[in-house]
Write a protein that holds these residues in place. Structure first.
Motif, PDB file in Angstrom:
ATOM      1  N   THR A  95      66.892 -23.782  92.983  1.00  9.83           N
ATOM      2  CA  THR A  95      67.027 -24.944  92.102  1.00  9.83           C
ATOM      3  C   THR A  95      66.648 -24.595  90.673  1.00  9.83           C
ATOM      4  O   THR A  95      67.313 -25.013  89.719  1.00  9.83           O
ATOM      5  N   ALA A  96      65.584 -23.807  90.509  1.00  4.43           N
ATOM      6  CA  ALA A  96      65.160 -23.403  89.167  1.00  4.43           C
ATOM      7  C   ALA A  96      66.236 -22.567  88.492  1.00  4.43           C
ATOM      8  O   ALA A  96      66.513 -22.728  87.297  1.00  4.43           O
ATOM      9  N   ALA A  97      66.845 -21.662  89.258  1.00  7.27           N
ATOM     10  CA  ALA A  97      67.901 -20.821  88.692  1.00  7.27           C
ATOM     11  C   ALA A  97      69.096 -21.661  88.268  1.00  7.27           C
ATOM     12  O   ALA A  97      69.659 -21.482  87.183  1.00  7.27           O
ATOM     13  N   ILE A  98      69.489 -22.608  89.125  1.00 11.38           N
ATOM     14  CA  ILE A  98      70.635 -23.461  88.806  1.00 11.38           C
ATOM     15  C   ILE A  98      70.308 -24.365  87.623  1.00 11.38           C
ATOM     16  O   ILE A  98      71.126 -24.555  86.718  1.00 11.38           O
ATOM     17  N   ALA A  99      69.089 -24.912  87.602  1.00  8.84           N
ATOM     18  CA  ALA A  99      68.702 -25.800  86.504  1.00  8.84           C
ATOM     19  C   ALA A  99      68.678 -25.055  85.177  1.00  8.84           C
ATOM     20  O   ALA A  99      69.069 -25.590  84.136  1.00  8.84           O
ATOM     21  N   THR A 100      68.223 -23.798  85.205  1.00  5.51           N
ATOM     22  CA  THR A 100      68.188 -23.002  83.978  1.00  5.51           C
ATOM     23  C   THR A 100      69.594 -22.703  83.495  1.00  5.51           C
ATOM     24  O   THR A 100      69.847 -22.596  82.292  1.00  5.51           O
ATOM     25  N   THR A 101      70.521 -22.559  84.423  1.00  5.52           N
ATOM     26  CA  THR A 101      71.908 -22.278  84.059  1.00  5.52           C
ATOM     27  C   THR A 101      72.609 -23.534  83.557  1.00  5.52           C
ATOM     28  O   THR A 101      73.628 -23.453  82.877  1.00  5.52           O
ATOM     29  N   TRP A 102      72.062 -24.708  83.886  1.00  5.50           N
ATOM     30  CA  TRP A 102      72.660 -25.965  83.433  1.00  5.50           C
ATOM     31  C   TRP A 102      72.744 -25.971  81.904  1.00  5.50           C
ATOM     32  O   TRP A 102      71.787 -25.689  81.213  1.00  5.50           O
ATOM     33  N   GLY A 103      73.878 -26.285  81.382  1.00  9.08           N
ATOM     34  CA  GLY A 103      74.059 -26.283  79.943  1.00  9.08           C
ATOM     35  C   GLY A 103      74.531 -24.950  79.409  1.00  9.08           C
ATOM     36  O   GLY A 103      74.976 -24.858  78.271  1.00  9.08           O
ATOM     37  N   VAL A 104      74.405 -23.887  80.209  1.00  9.97           N
ATOM     38  CA  VAL A 104      74.928 -22.587  79.797  1.00  9.97           C
ATOM     39  C   VAL A 104      76.387 -22.476  80.194  1.00  9.97           C
ATOM     40  O   VAL A 104      77.251 -22.189  79.378  1.00  9.97           O
ATOM     41  N   ASP A 105      76.666 -22.743  81.474  1.00 13.56           N
ATOM     42  CA  ASP A 105      78.050 -22.642  81.933  1.00 13.56           C
ATOM     43  C   ASP A 105      78.185 -23.354  83.274  1.00 13.56           C
ATOM     44  O   ASP A 105      77.592 -22.931  84.267  1.00 13.56           O
ATOM     45  N   LEU A 106      78.956 -24.419  83.301  1.00 15.30           N
ATOM     46  CA  LEU A 106      79.112 -25.218  84.515  1.00 15.30           C
ATOM     47  C   LEU A 106      79.762 -24.432  85.652  1.00 15.30           C
ATOM     48  O   LEU A 106      79.289 -24.502  86.796  1.00 15.30           O
ATOM     49  N   PRO A 107      80.843 -23.659  85.414  1.00 16.97           N
ATOM     50  CA  PRO A 107      81.416 -22.868  86.516  1.00 16.97           C
ATOM     51  C   PRO A 107      80.426 -21.874  87.120  1.00 16.97           C
ATOM     52  O   PRO A 107      80.438 -21.639  88.330  1.00 16.97           O
TER      53      PRO A 107
END
Length: 263
Positions: A34-46
């Motif tokens: 979840t932390a990895a996905i949350a950190t990626t949020w806003g960087v690139d949705l795909p």
């Protein structure tokens, strides 16, 4: 055959764990994911979607293995293999997402697109999110050009702030990585050229090796002052994740300054 309905039950069945042990393990992996996905949020949705897809697929594999293997020893061996695999992948996602700017490992958007060279995957991410990235940079450095106009030409007798070296004697190249857009690098290149630096191209080269770096490389002690001056000028642009510093590198050709930057 009893259907295993959850990863916790799958861990129990495969590893002979008590539920009190399996539950924290699954929860810990979920927190990292979840932390990895949350950190990626806003960087690139795909990229975020691919991460979720891979993690879901690993959960399905775990459940399938738990249901398919009847032999306890084989099940336990496969169970530990799948468990370690899941832990390794989730940990890589976490490190690559949280420490992307440090260049510890390839960024998440490169890991999830393993079939593409990292610079190509990165360029695609930047292209899809160019507007948001540029907006973020403007918020950090303010509006206006990447580099302000060059200062007025000094009078011949005014040497207080003059360079103590021939600025045109150095060939300057830019290598970059991370979420820096081509437009930003081109503007930086133009700004440096306007300051008198002899830029060897109109922009720069996106290269994975620049990830996590913010430095100007120079060959010998005699080039240090020029490298520091170039680094200081780049820092005025405020386009990098951390201050650019001059660093000696014996592999650099004398008379050349190599800019390695990322964000």
């Amino acid at each position: 055959m009893t259907l295993v309905l959850s990863p916790v039950t799958a861990f129990n069945n495969l590893l002979d764990m008590d539920r009190k042990v399996a539950l924290p393990l699954v929860a810990g992996l979920a927190v990292l994911a979840t932390a990895a996905i949350a950190t990626t949020w806003g960087v690139d949705l795909p990229t975020m979607g691919l991460m979720g897809l891979y993690l879901a697929a690993l959960g399905v594999i775990l459940i399938v293995v738990a249901n398919a293997v009847r032999d306890p020893r084989m099940g336990k061996a496969l169970g530990w293999f799948v468990t370690v695999l899941i832990m390794a992948i989730v940990s890589c996602f976490f490190v690559s997402a949280v420490f992307r700017r440090q260049g510890v490992i390839n960024p998440t958007y490169c890991l999830v697109r393993f079939w593409e060279p990292c610079p190509d995957a990165e360029a695609g991410v930047v292209r899809r999110n160019a507007e948001a990235i540029e907006t973020s940079l403007v918020q950090e450095r303010g509006s206006g050009p990447v580099l302000p106009p060059p200062p007025p030409v000094q009078a011949p007798g005014d040497v207080q702030n003059a360079f103590t070296f021939d600025i045109s004697a150095y060939d300057v190249v830019i290598q970059f990585a991370g979420l820096l857009t081509r437009e930003t690098i081109t503007q930086l290149n133009s700004g440096l050229r306007a300051r008198g630096w002899d830029m060897q191209s109109a922009s720069g080269e996106r290269i994975a090796a620049a990830q996590g770096l913010n430095e100007v490389r120079y060959a010998s002690p005699g080039d240090r002052v020029a490298a520091e001056a170039l680094a200081s000028t780049i820092n005025e642009a405020r386009v990098t994740a951390s201050p650019v510093q001059a660093r000696p590198n014996p592999s650099i050709r004398p008379g050349t300054l190599e800019v390695w930057i990322s964000n």
